[in-house]
Write an enzyme that holds these catalytic residues in place. Structure first.
Site, mmCIF file in Angstrom:
data_model
loop_
_atom_site.group_PDB
_atom_site.id
_atom_site.type_symbol
_atom_site.label_atom_id
_atom_site.label_comp_id
_atom_site.label_asym_id
_atom_site.label_seq_id
_atom_site.Cartn_x
_atom_site.Cartn_y
_atom_site.Cartn_z
ATOM 1 N N GLU A 31 4.694 -21.872 18.913
ATOM 2 C CA GLU A 31 5.124 -20.586 19.494
ATOM 3 C C GLU A 31 5.661 -20.840 20.893
ATOM 4 O OE1 GLU A 31 6.312 -17.352 20.689
ATOM 5 O OE2 GLU A 31 5.484 -17.222 18.648
ATOM 6 N N ARG A 103 1.364 -1.919 17.136
ATOM 7 C CA ARG A 103 1.781 -3.265 16.745
ATOM 8 C C ARG A 103 0.910 -4.317 17.440
ATOM 9 N NH1 ARG A 103 6.662 -4.711 14.463
ATOM 10 N NH2 ARG A 103 7.059 -6.961 14.481
ATOM 11 N N TYR A 216 3.711 9.649 15.454
ATOM 12 C CA TYR A 216 2.453 9.672 14.711
ATOM 13 C C TYR A 216 1.358 9.086 15.597
ATOM 14 C CZ TYR A 216 4.297 4.963 13.724
ATOM 15 O OH TYR A 216 4.861 3.712 13.838
ATOM 16 N N ASP A 292 11.959 -11.466 9.702
ATOM 17 C CA ASP A 292 13.270 -11.233 10.311
ATOM 18 C C ASP A 292 14.143 -12.476 10.322
ATOM 19 O OD1 ASP A 292 12.675 -8.610 10.753
ATOM 20 O OD2 ASP A 292 12.453 -8.769 12.925
#
Length: 396
Positions: A31, A103, A216, A292
């Site tokens: 990462e 998230r 929401y 993605d």
């Protein structure tokens, strides 16, 4: 040699790492970020993705931070009564519900789970630079921000490195993402700052000409996620740039009272330019792509993260079966089997999201026809229209 190197520690990469590690397959995660601060505000985890997370024993952790929506309400931008209100059926015993959460909360759950697994090695602050195929596997070159490089050996590489994927480039696909003409404004609002009717466990979707909004509750009800999508003349760099609330004056002035309450209560905004990209070949040799990196999904069906989670489950399934049967030599075949299993569905989900982008933002008179279709479709019709998305089963 590590059997598998995963480039990217986002939601898809971490899900794949956990799924592989729990099957006894050692994994290294590279990462390039040195801090895990997941961008984004809210996220919807529909049952298709929820089944994967529950199978990884993450259901209890999800329940602590998620909200179970009771309904989806679709309204016109300036309308008060919904065009369509679709209740979510109470989950039957053993069934997987829809969930809404931050998230960052989902990312933290995955990080915590991955950190407990001893056969995951962390390569933090190192991004994918290059790789070459050898007789036994791959030699992968990683680089830090300062330019220092190192190489590791792996049987296979999983590219989970997002829209601007280097792993995708290494498969030979260098077609760049294209700007869609849309940008997303996202914020999280303390629930205590808004009227009680806006705190209800409902996914509220408002459709307008060249704009739409969705909101929401998340954070076990403590915050409200609000996303505004509007047309933009040009793309601006960065996944998470600060937005000036004054730029939303026009949208707020034409919004209904409930939506204006939310916009005015926003403590700040983060803005993303929205890009699209044609689906990649999801595997080539010893490189596989997921999420993605393989098939970015526009946020008009709430399936971007869900599709990456599905990818991770199928990839782990095929790879575990392949390694058990044939060792390192089986990795390309396992990756090919994964790509075959995922390509058609990923392309279909991408297209369904693009279709929604057109439908959501219609102006008059075409919006009248859309509204009539929604009314005639009704809750059950809408449920059946997307059953193919939400009823996806876990791999055997």
């Amino acid at each position: 040699m590590f059997p598998i190197l995963i480039a990217g520690a986002g939601i898809g990469g971490l899900t794949a790492a956990i799924a592989l590690a729990r099957r006894g397959i050692p994994v290294a995660i590279a990462e390039k970020r040195t801090r895990f601060a997941e961008a984004g505000a809210g996220i919807q985890i529909s049952p298709n993705a929820g089944r994967v997370l529950e199978a990884l024993d993450l259901g209890i952790a999800l329940r602590r931070v998620a909200v179970r929506p009771e309904a989806l309400a679709i309204s016109r931008w300036q309308g008060e009564a919904p065009l369509l209100r679709m209740p979510y059926a109470p989950p039957a015993p053993g069934a997987t519900p829809s969930r809404a959460l931050k998230r960052a909360d989902l990312h933290q759950i995955l990080l915590d789970a991955a950190r407990t697994l001893p056969n995951i090695r962390w390569l933090i602050g190192r991004g994918l630079l290059d790789c070459t195929e050898t007789a036994a596997g791959l030699t992968v070159t990683l680089a830090s921000e300062s330019g220092q490089t190192e190489t590791i050996e792996a049987m296979g590489l999983i590219g989970a490195d997002g829209l601007w994927s280097r792993a995708r480039e290494l498969t030979g696909d260098t077609r760049p993402p294209r700007f869609t003409g849309w940008e997303a404004w996202r914020t999280l609002i303390p629930s205590a700052e808004v009227p009680s009717e806006l705190r209800q466990p409902t996914i509220s979707l408002r459709l307008g000409s060249a704009r739409h909004a969705v909101h929401y509750p998340v954070s076990a009800g403590k915050e409200i996620n609000l996303v505004l999508i509007r047309a933009a003349r040009e793309a601006r760099p960065g996944w998470s740039r600060d937005g000036d609330a004054r730029d939303l004056t026009g949208i707020a002035s034409g919004a209904p009272i409930a939506l204006r309450h939310l916009i005015e209560a926003a403590p700040g905004w983060q803005v993303w330019s929205l890009y699209d990209r044609e689906p990649a070949a999801m595997a080539k040799g010893r490189i596989a792509l997921l999420g993605d990196a393989a098939h970015p999904v526009l946020p008009f069906l709430a399936q971007g993260a869900a599709l990456a989670i599905e990818d991770a489950a199928v990839l782990a399934h095929e790879l575990a079966n392949g390694l058990q049967a044939g060792g390192a030599a089986s990795v390309p075949a396992a990756f090919t089997a994964y790509a075959t299993a995922r390509q058609t569905r990923a392309t279909r989900v991408q297209q369904a999201s693009r279709d929604n982008a057109r439908s959501y933002h219609l102006g008059r008179p075409w919006s009248f026809a859309r509204d009539l279709v929604l009314r005639r479709l009704g809750p059950e019709g809408l449920r059946q229209r997307y059953a193919w998305v939400y009823d996806w089963p876990l791999p055997d």
